[in-house]
Design an enzyme around this catalytic site. Structure first.
Site: not given
Ligand code: AMP
Length: 306
Positions: A34, A58, A147
């Site tokens: 993040h 979701q 994702d």
């Molecule tokens: P989430 O909190 O899981 O909904 O993720 C928020 C954003 O962070 C989304 O755009 C994810 O694709 C991105 N994200 C999650 N894990 C990673 C990672 N390991 N590397 C880069 N971006 C990530």
């Protein structure tokens, strides 16, 4: 750092800004992946807004909405240290008040891959992301490669609804052994965590084969499957090869009705993706083939650009 709790506060704050705005939507439980998105947004823009919202729409029945890790104090400290200007922290009631009944559905590209496993997931994602876009009116919105289908779906929505913003796709941040960082990695036992390296190992094997000239879809998918099968605690939901620009299917293990198609005749970029279960925890990983496209520039040009 401004803390915004309601859509009304967000709208008033947004009206006070001029210059460019980078938006980083998250569900919190922040990690270095993040923060990589935040750092890109900080470099590119006058203002950076992050959102933290575990979005109920979701999550499907029986998924981990209630158990999803919530680490708000640590998240806010990290965002403040990273120079974020404002954080939006709504409650489900703020975002979906009584009487709420509007949802956004992106059609074909939500049917395969994660959409096949989680039939209501992308409807929730596109709805919340469209709402956040309306509130933030960002210049650039930042999403993670991890994702990958989500990025493709959001891009489709942005084009189809003429939403005036750019999307940046940031490469997956990984632990030292290669495991893609995820808020859900905390669910893994020590033994499962050790085995979880099989996802990135499988991807690396297939990626090396592709870069050495292998173009047989079964050979590429089986290279991944071999690594997963070495781990007794791991069980693959699917391993899939898709066109990276359109998500049109090429091949999938195990075979699925969304998974039959053709290899491109020219060397079009491919998305190799998989989800693997360790007990109740599902882990995702992916890579673009060829390997050299797994950069911000390559991913942003390719993923969902069809
Ligand atoms: P989430 O909190 O899981 O909904 O993720 C928020 C954003 O962070 C989304 O755009 C994810 O694709 C991105 N994200 C999650 N894990 C990673 C990672 N390991 N590397 C880069 N971006 C990530």
């Amino acid at each position: 750092m401004h803390l915004l709790h309601t859509p009304e506060e967000f709208i008033a704050y947004r009206k006070s800004l001029s210059g460019t705005i980078g938006l980083v939507p998250t569900m919190g439980a922040l990690h270095a992946g993040h923060l990589s998105l935040v750092n890109h947004a900080r470099t590119d823009n006058t203002h950076v807004i992050t959102t933290i919202f575990v979005n109920p729409t979701q999550f499907g029945q029986g998924e981990d909405f209630t158990a999803y890790p919530r680490t708000l104090d640590a998240d806010l400290q990290q965002l403040s240290d990273a120079g974020v200007d404002a954080v939006f922290l709504p409650t489900p009631d703020n975002m979906y008040p009584q009487g709420y009944q509007t949802y956004i559905t992106v059609e074909d590209i939500t049917r395969g891959l994660e959409g096949a496993m989680r039939p209501t997931h992308f409807r929730g994602v596109t709805t919340i992301v469209a709402k956040l876009f309306n509130l933030a009116q960002p210049t650039i919105a930042y999403f993670g490669q991890k994702d990958a289908q989500q990025v493709c779906v959001i891009r489709r929505m942005v084009r189809d609804l003429h939403i005036p913003l750019n999307i940046a796709v940031i490469p997956t941040a990984r632990e030292a052994d290669g495991l893609a960082m995820s808020s859900r990695n905390v669910y893994l036992s020590a033994e499962q965590r050790a085995g979880a390296v099989c996802l990135s190992r499988g991807i690396m094997q297939a990626s090396s084969l592709y870069d050495a000239g292998e173009r047989n879809p079964s050979a590429l998918l089986n290279a991944v499957l071999d690594e997963i099968q070495k781990e007794s605690l791991a069980s693959a939901d699917y391993i899939s090869l898709n066109h990276a620009r359109t998500l049109a299917p090429i091949a999938v293990i195990p075979s699925a009705d969304w998974g039959m198609g053709e290899m491109p005749t020219a060397d079009e970029p491919l998305l190799l993706s998989l989800t693997v279960r360790f007990g109740k925890t599902r882990l995702l990983d992916n890579a673009i083939l060829p390997h050299h496209l797994n950069t911000r520039e390559g991913l942003t040009n390719v993923l969902g650009a069809g």
